[in-house]
Every structure is written in C-alpha cells, then in structure tokens.
Design a protein around this motif. Structure first.
Motif, short mmCIF file in Angstrom:
data_model
loop_
_atom_site.label_atom_id
_atom_site.label_comp_id
_atom_site.label_asym_id
_atom_site.label_seq_id
_atom_site.Cartn_x
_atom_site.Cartn_y
_atom_site.Cartn_z
N ARG A 1 -8.49 19.26 -34.42
CA ARG A 1 -9.27 19.91 -33.37
C ARG A 1 -9.92 18.87 -32.48
O ARG A 1 -10.44 17.86 -32.95
CB ARG A 1 -10.35 20.81 -33.99
CG ARG A 1 -9.83 21.92 -34.87
CD ARG A 1 -8.93 22.89 -34.11
NE ARG A 1 -9.62 23.58 -33.04
CZ ARG A 1 -9.03 24.41 -32.17
NH1 ARG A 1 -7.72 24.61 -32.25
NH2 ARG A 1 -9.72 25.01 -31.23
N TYR A 2 -9.91 19.11 -31.18
CA TYR A 2 -10.61 18.26 -30.22
C TYR A 2 -11.39 19.19 -29.32
O TYR A 2 -10.82 19.88 -28.47
CB TYR A 2 -9.63 17.42 -29.42
CG TYR A 2 -10.29 16.51 -28.42
CD1 TYR A 2 -10.69 15.22 -28.77
CD2 TYR A 2 -10.54 16.93 -27.11
CE1 TYR A 2 -11.31 14.39 -27.87
CE2 TYR A 2 -11.17 16.10 -26.20
CZ TYR A 2 -11.54 14.83 -26.57
OH TYR A 2 -12.17 14.00 -25.66
N LYS A 3 -12.72 19.25 -29.56
CA LYS A 3 -13.57 20.23 -28.87
C LYS A 3 -12.99 21.62 -29.12
O LYS A 3 -12.86 22.03 -30.27
CB LYS A 3 -13.70 19.87 -27.39
CG LYS A 3 -14.33 18.50 -27.16
CD LYS A 3 -14.46 18.15 -25.70
CE LYS A 3 -15.11 16.78 -25.52
NZ LYS A 3 -15.21 16.37 -24.11
N LEU B 1 -1.99 16.93 -31.80
CA LEU B 1 -1.04 16.73 -32.89
C LEU B 1 0.10 15.86 -32.40
O LEU B 1 0.27 15.63 -31.20
CB LEU B 1 -0.50 18.05 -33.42
CG LEU B 1 0.35 18.93 -32.50
CD1 LEU B 1 1.16 19.94 -33.34
CD2 LEU B 1 -0.51 19.70 -31.49
N ASN B 2 0.89 15.34 -33.35
CA ASN B 2 2.02 14.49 -33.03
C ASN B 2 3.30 15.14 -33.52
O ASN B 2 3.48 15.36 -34.71
CB ASN B 2 1.85 13.10 -33.66
CG ASN B 2 2.84 12.10 -33.11
OD1 ASN B 2 4.06 12.32 -33.14
ND2 ASN B 2 2.34 10.98 -32.61
N THR B 3 4.19 15.46 -32.60
CA THR B 3 5.47 16.08 -32.94
C THR B 3 6.62 15.11 -32.67
O THR B 3 7.74 15.53 -32.35
CB THR B 3 5.67 17.38 -32.13
OG1 THR B 3 5.52 17.07 -30.72
CG2 THR B 3 4.67 18.44 -32.53
N GLY B 4 6.34 13.83 -32.80
CA GLY B 4 7.27 12.78 -32.42
C GLY B 4 6.72 12.02 -31.23
O GLY B 4 7.02 10.85 -31.00
N SER B 5 5.88 12.68 -30.47
CA SER B 5 5.05 12.13 -29.40
C SER B 5 3.68 12.80 -29.49
O SER B 5 3.58 13.94 -29.96
CB SER B 5 5.67 12.39 -28.02
OG SER B 5 6.85 11.64 -27.83
N PRO B 6 2.62 12.14 -29.05
CA PRO B 6 1.28 12.73 -29.13
C PRO B 6 1.08 13.83 -28.08
O PRO B 6 1.47 13.66 -26.92
CB PRO B 6 0.35 11.55 -28.87
CG PRO B 6 1.17 10.61 -28.02
CD PRO B 6 2.58 10.77 -28.50
N HIS B 7 0.48 14.93 -28.51
CA HIS B 7 0.29 16.07 -27.61
C HIS B 7 -1.10 16.67 -27.72
O HIS B 7 -1.68 16.78 -28.81
CB HIS B 7 1.33 17.16 -27.90
CG HIS B 7 2.66 16.86 -27.32
ND1 HIS B 7 2.99 17.14 -26.02
CD2 HIS B 7 3.75 16.25 -27.86
CE1 HIS B 7 4.23 16.74 -25.78
NE2 HIS B 7 4.71 16.19 -26.89
N TYR B 8 -1.60 17.06 -26.56
CA TYR B 8 -2.85 17.79 -26.41
C TYR B 8 -2.46 19.21 -26.01
O TYR B 8 -1.63 19.40 -25.11
CB TYR B 8 -3.69 17.13 -25.32
CG TYR B 8 -5.09 17.65 -25.16
CD1 TYR B 8 -6.18 16.93 -25.65
CD2 TYR B 8 -5.35 18.85 -24.49
CE1 TYR B 8 -7.49 17.38 -25.48
CE2 TYR B 8 -6.65 19.31 -24.33
CZ TYR B 8 -7.71 18.58 -24.82
OH TYR B 8 -9.01 19.03 -24.66
N VAL B 9 -3.04 20.21 -26.67
CA VAL B 9 -2.68 21.60 -26.40
C VAL B 9 -3.93 22.40 -26.04
O VAL B 9 -4.90 22.43 -26.81
CB VAL B 9 -1.98 22.23 -27.63
CG1 VAL B 9 -1.62 23.69 -27.34
CG2 VAL B 9 -0.72 21.45 -27.98
N GLN B 10 -3.88 23.03 -24.87
CA GLN B 10 -5.03 23.79 -24.38
C GLN B 10 -4.59 25.19 -23.98
O GLN B 10 -3.58 25.38 -23.30
CB GLN B 10 -5.64 23.08 -23.17
CG GLN B 10 -6.82 23.81 -22.54
CD GLN B 10 -7.45 23.02 -21.41
OE1 GLN B 10 -7.97 21.93 -21.63
NE2 GLN B 10 -7.37 23.54 -20.20
N LEU B 11 -5.35 26.19 -24.39
CA LEU B 11 -5.07 27.58 -24.04
C LEU B 11 -5.50 27.86 -22.61
O LEU B 11 -6.56 27.41 -22.16
CB LEU B 11 -5.82 28.49 -25.01
CG LEU B 11 -5.61 30.00 -24.84
CD1 LEU B 11 -4.17 30.38 -25.16
CD2 LEU B 11 -6.59 30.77 -25.74
N ASP B 12 -4.68 28.63 -21.88
CA ASP B 12 -5.02 29.04 -20.51
C ASP B 12 -4.56 30.47 -20.32
O ASP B 12 -3.50 30.87 -20.79
CB ASP B 12 -4.35 28.11 -19.49
CG ASP B 12 -4.90 28.31 -18.10
OD1 ASP B 12 -4.38 29.20 -17.38
OD2 ASP B 12 -5.83 27.60 -17.72
#
Length: 263
Positions: free
Chosen positions: A125-127, A132-143
C-alpha cells in the motif's frame, strides 16, 4: 551498420524487433536505439527487442526502452517476441525463454499469444494506492472516469514523485467496470508518456483489483489499443502465481535501415 528489422504491436504497444542470434546487433548504442524508436526521426516504437540465443532456452529476450536504455520486463513485448520467434522459424507448441526478470513460458494460437508472468509476492500500500512488481515496478490508482483523465500530466506527477523519481515507476489508472472487467491507461517510464497498452501494467491492475479472496481469477481488460485478459491464482498469504497475460501480437511490417556509426 545495416539493420534488418520487424515491427510488431500488441494492443497498440509497438516494438522494433531484430534477430540477433548471430550477434550482429549487440553493439547498438543507447543513442542509436533511441533514434530508431523516435517517431519522427526513426522507425518509431515504444521499445526495441533483440532476440538472441541462450543455452537451455528457445531464445533470449533483450528489451530496450524508447529512451535507448535496457529495460525490465515488458509483457506485451514478451508476447510479440514469441510471435516473432514463430515467424522466423522457431516453431514450438510451448515456448521457454529468458528475459530480464527470469524464465517465461508462452503459447501461441494464430495472432493470440499467452505469456506466463513472474510470480508476485504481494502488494504494498502507498497512501490510498498500490505498488507492486510484475516484472517491472507499477503504481496502481483507482479512477472513476479514466477515459477523461490527463494520463500524461497525472502519471508524470507520480513517476517523478521523490519516492519514485530515481528508479522510475510505471503508473496505471484503473476504472472498474465490474468484478470481471477493468479499463486501464498507463504512463510508462522509459517512454515517458502514455502508451496504448502495457502488459505488465494491466497484470498489476488485475492483481490489485482481484475479485476472489483466494483461488482462480480471470479479468478482461480494456486499453486504448485493444483488449487483454489476465488470469491467475491468489494464495491465502496474498501472493499470486500461475499468472498469464493473453492477447493479440501482430506483425505490422518489416524493413531495413542504415545506422550511421556516429549516431
């Protein structure tokens, strides 16, 4: 240097591919690759891949971002290089290849390629968002209305946030249509812009918005460039395995280009 290249795309995520099994293209520089990927002064692509030989595998996938630097895993790129391998005569029912994040499996059925992604230990969790890392680092935000979002502006803010600026991170904006369907738009590091689709990004989005607490999940995902499917298992400890990314991988054209030594 004369480069024989092939252009492929997977849901609009487009790549330059070259057969490097003889090592002819191993000396390509960062600037040369950057110029090849430039959409005005080169061939134009989100990235470039070299298919090489690796003992114990059908081939090696070496991936470069559009900025010319060697990149981490690319999901759509992985699917496209499998289709490329098939097209140049590496005929298999099931492929085993090595990439930046380790070994991968893949199957091909016409223009559809299914790629097994790396296992994911968990989600941080970030804020109010997820990393997470799925082979590359990813930030996931709901919109709630992702198609009207300024992905370049909002993605750049997060990618260059002090917590992520040094190594970079891909930023995904996700709208939940229903428990089995998402819409995803992605700002990619290395491209430094929105791409039409991102394979590791839609995988990250699917894992974050899983709809079963444990067990098998399957999620359909819409991107600007087309539709993908992610299926996976979620374990009781919050880890994920048996992750498969499925979608089209299409050959667009081929050609040859002369690369000046001083590029």
């Amino acid at each position: 240097m004369n480069l024989t290249f092939y252009k492929y795309q997977g849901t609009g995520n487009d790549f330059i591919l070259a057969d490097n099994r003889n090592g002819n293209y191993s000396q390509l520089t960062v600037e040369q690759i950057k110029k090849l990927c430039d959409r005005r002064f080169g061939i134009g692509a989100d990235g470039m891949m070299l298919l090489g030989e690796q003992e114990g595998y059908d081939f090696e996938m070496l991936y470069f971002n559009a900025d010319g630097n060697e990149g981490s895993m690319c999901g759509n790129g992985g699917r496209c290089i499998v289709r490329f391998a098939n097209d140049i005569g590496i005929k298999k029912n099931e492929y085993h290849f090595i990439a930046a994040d380790g070994p991968h499996e893949a199957t091909i059925d016409g223009e559809t390629v299914s790629l097994k992604m790396k296992d994911v230990e968990g989600i941080r969790r970030y804020k109010t968002d997820s990393v997470l890392n799925t082979g590359s680092p990813h930030y996931v935000q709901l919109d709630t209305d992702v198609m009207h979002l300024d992905v370049f502006k909002e993605g750049q803010k997060i990618r260059y946030n002090k917590d992520f600026a040094e190594e970079g991170i891909n930023v995904n904006f996700v709208q939940v249509k229903n428990e089995d369907s998402l819409i995803v738009r992605t700002y990619e590091r290395g491209v430094e812009n929105e791409t039409y689709s991102c394979g590791t990004g839609v995988t990250a989005a699917a894992l974050v918005f899983h709809h079963n607490d444990n067990g098998f999940n399957a999620v359909d995902i819409e991107t600007i460039g087309g539709n993908l499917n992610v299926r996976y298992n979620r374990e009781i400890d919050g880890s994920f395995n048996n992750i498969w990314l499925k979608g089209p991988a299409i050959r667009v054209f081929e050609g040859a280009i002369n690369i000046a030594d001083n590029d």
